[in-house]
Design a protein around this motif. Structure first.
Motif, PDB file in Angstrom:
ATOM      1  N   GLN A 185       0.844  -1.185   0.000  1.00 41.76           N
ATOM      2  CA  GLN A 185       0.000   0.000   0.000  1.00 41.76           C
ATOM      3  C   GLN A 185       0.886   1.244   0.000  1.00 41.76           C
ATOM      4  O   GLN A 185       2.019   1.198   0.473  1.00 41.76           O
ATOM      5  N   CYS A 186       0.361   2.343  -0.517  1.00 36.55           N
ATOM      6  CA  CYS A 186       1.110   3.603  -0.472  1.00 36.55           C
ATOM      7  C   CYS A 186       1.433   3.933   0.980  1.00 36.55           C
ATOM      8  O   CYS A 186       0.626   3.728   1.878  1.00 36.55           O
ATOM      9  N   ARG A 187       2.627   4.467   1.172  1.00 37.96           N
ATOM     10  CA  ARG A 187       3.085   4.865   2.503  1.00 37.96           C
ATOM     11  C   ARG A 187       2.486   6.229   2.821  1.00 37.96           C
ATOM     12  O   ARG A 187       2.660   7.184   2.067  1.00 37.96           O
ATOM     13  N   CYS A 215       4.133  10.037   2.215  1.00 40.11           N
ATOM     14  CA  CYS A 215       5.328   9.866   1.380  1.00 40.11           C
ATOM     15  C   CYS A 215       5.363  10.926   0.276  1.00 40.11           C
ATOM     16  O   CYS A 215       6.181  11.830   0.306  1.00 40.11           O
ATOM     17  N   CYS A 255       6.128   9.889  -5.342  1.00 35.89           N
ATOM     18  CA  CYS A 255       5.677   9.754  -6.731  1.00 35.89           C
ATOM     19  C   CYS A 255       5.051  11.053  -7.244  1.00 35.89           C
ATOM     20  O   CYS A 255       4.829  11.196  -8.447  1.00 35.89           O
ATOM     21  N   ARG A 285      -0.119  14.107   0.558  1.00 37.76           N
ATOM     22  CA  ARG A 285      -1.109  13.232  -0.079  1.00 37.76           C
ATOM     23  C   ARG A 285      -1.554  13.884  -1.380  1.00 37.76           C
ATOM     24  O   ARG A 285      -1.426  15.091  -1.555  1.00 37.76           O
ATOM     25  N   ALA A 300       2.278   1.321  -5.821  1.00 36.50           N
ATOM     26  CA  ALA A 300       3.369   1.245  -4.858  1.00 36.50           C
ATOM     27  C   ALA A 300       3.940  -0.161  -4.857  1.00 36.50           C
ATOM     28  O   ALA A 300       3.206  -1.146  -4.913  1.00 36.50           O
ATOM     29  N   CYS A 321       9.510   1.848  -4.151  1.00 37.62           N
ATOM     30  CA  CYS A 321       9.267   2.737  -3.012  1.00 37.62           C
ATOM     31  C   CYS A 321      10.228   2.520  -1.842  1.00 37.62           C
ATOM     32  O   CYS A 321      10.271   3.339  -0.925  1.00 37.62           O
TER      33      CYS A 321
END
Length: 83
Positions: free
Chosen positions: A2-4, A7, A10, A41, A59, A64
């Motif tokens: 999953q997306c952190r 972060c 990207c 976000r 991700a 990542c």
């Protein structure tokens, strides 16, 4: 993976050549998208205006890494290697 949370790598490291709302020419590598919020976000994550390249990015630990800082380094390296 999953997306952190918090972060945003990207949304900064890669160049995006497709149109982004408010950024019709896309964005250069290393420049934050104008939709990256203060908590790192995507502000248009659920919008149909979100660029396809962003929506299709997934991700992955290979891209990542183990932290937001590592993600920026890896994505920046990929950006340079594929330029």
């Amino acid at each position: 993976m999953q997306c952190r949370e918090g972060c945003g790598a990207c949304c900064v490291a890669p160049s995006i050549t497709s149109s982004i709302p408010g950024m019709p020419g896309g964005k250069p590598a290393g420049v934050a998208c104008i939709h990256l919020t203060s908590d790192r976000r995507c502000g248009i994550f659920h919008s149909p205006q979100r660029p396809r390249v962003c929506a299709e990015f997934m991700a992955d630990e290979e891209v990542c890494g183990g932290s937001a800082e590592e993600a920026v380094r890896i994505l920046s390296w990929w950006e340079q290697a594929t330029a």
